[in-house]
Design a protein around this motif. Sequence first.
Motif, PDB file in Angstrom:
ATOM      1  N   PHE A   1       9.572 -94.438  72.342  1.00 46.76           N
ATOM      2  CA  PHE A   1       9.145 -95.788  72.714  1.00 46.76           C
ATOM      3  C   PHE A   1       9.239 -96.084  74.212  1.00 46.76           C
ATOM      4  CE2 PHE A   1      10.777 -96.118  68.338  1.00 46.76           C
ATOM      5  CZ  PHE A   1       9.634 -96.564  67.699  1.00 46.76           C
ATOM      6  N   GLY A   2       9.893 -95.232  74.960  1.00 42.64           N
ATOM      7  CA  GLY A   2      10.072 -95.483  76.395  1.00 42.64           C
ATOM      8  C   GLY A   2       8.903 -94.964  77.220  1.00 42.64           C
ATOM      9  N   SER A   3       8.943 -95.246  78.507  1.00 38.52           N
ATOM     10  CA  SER A   3       7.910 -94.828  79.450  1.00 38.52           C
ATOM     11  C   SER A   3       8.553 -93.965  80.535  1.00 38.52           C
ATOM     12  CB  SER A   3       7.250 -96.049  80.088  1.00 38.52           C
ATOM     13  OG  SER A   3       8.203 -96.765  80.867  1.00 38.52           O
ATOM     14  N   PRO A   4       7.744 -93.268  81.339  1.00 33.40           N
ATOM     15  CA  PRO A   4       8.299 -92.500  82.455  1.00 33.40           C
ATOM     16  C   PRO A   4       9.095 -93.374  83.434  1.00 33.40           C
ATOM     17  CG  PRO A   4       6.042 -91.805  82.018  1.00 33.40           C
ATOM     18  CD  PRO A   4       6.293 -93.011  81.172  1.00 33.40           C
ATOM     19  N   ALA A   5       8.655 -94.609  83.599  1.00 35.23           N
ATOM     20  CA  ALA A   5       9.377 -95.514  84.501  1.00 35.23           C
ATOM     21  C   ALA A   5      10.767 -95.822  83.961  1.00 35.23           C
ATOM     22  CB  ALA A   5       8.591 -96.812  84.688  1.00 35.23           C
ATOM     23  N   LEU A   6      10.863 -95.977  82.636  1.00 32.70           N
ATOM     24  CA  LEU A   6      12.172 -96.205  82.028  1.00 32.70           C
ATOM     25  C   LEU A   6      13.054 -94.976  82.202  1.00 32.70           C
ATOM     26  CD1 LEU A   6      14.118 -97.911  80.338  1.00 32.70           C
ATOM     27  CD2 LEU A   6      13.059 -96.925  78.275  1.00 32.70           C
TER      28      LEU A   6
END
Length: 237
Positions: A167-172
């Motif tokens: 559910f996360g992104s590279p930014a996270l």
Amino acid sequence: MAEETDVVDEVIDDQVADDQVTDQKPADEDQPGADDKKADGDDTKADGSERKETKTLLSDDEGDGSDEGVPEKYEFTPPEGIDLSEDAQTRLEAFGDTAREMNLSQEQYQSLIEYDIERGQKALVEAANGFVERVEGWAGETKADKELGGDALNANLGTIKAAQEKFGSPALAELVGAPSVDNPNGLGLGNHPEFLRLMLRVGKALGEDTFHEGDGHKASDGDSLKRMYPSMFKEAS
């Protein structure tokens, strides 16, 4: 008759001499404004010549004793290894006006800027080291946490990692990672017990059995967890 005339002449001469003595006043008192001159510290000697003045090298009027004066334009030469940004150059040019008001020489200007750069670098290093210690402190708190740490630490990190990847992104991922030259946006949240607690509960609510890594290994695989949470495995590495 001649003798009487001589006596009269002597009396007249004596009276004239007495009158001259009585009417004579000090030179300063006869002159208008003499008292004002005394009060103002007149530098004129009694013989009419002017008194000379001198100043010490430490007086304010003599500056710092240096022959170098205020330059028309200040030029800053950065120390070796220091590259000034365009914004820094603009601020230095603006500081030139203040330096001129302070009567700084070129040498003083250069020394002051070098000192400020050194002080700023030292402050940044101290702040960075302090934050690294804080992030490592979070890891210690997580390991000691009853819900997160202990014997269940590896399993819990596996569940958290799987939920983050799904559910996360590279930014996270950058924020979760520790701050470094390669990851300047890192906040070290991957060590913070409250962030990990939230992610663990999210993972468990969704069903940790459904989370698997893309390479087919289970989320609790030790090598994968070490790559994701290196601070947690410092003692073992």
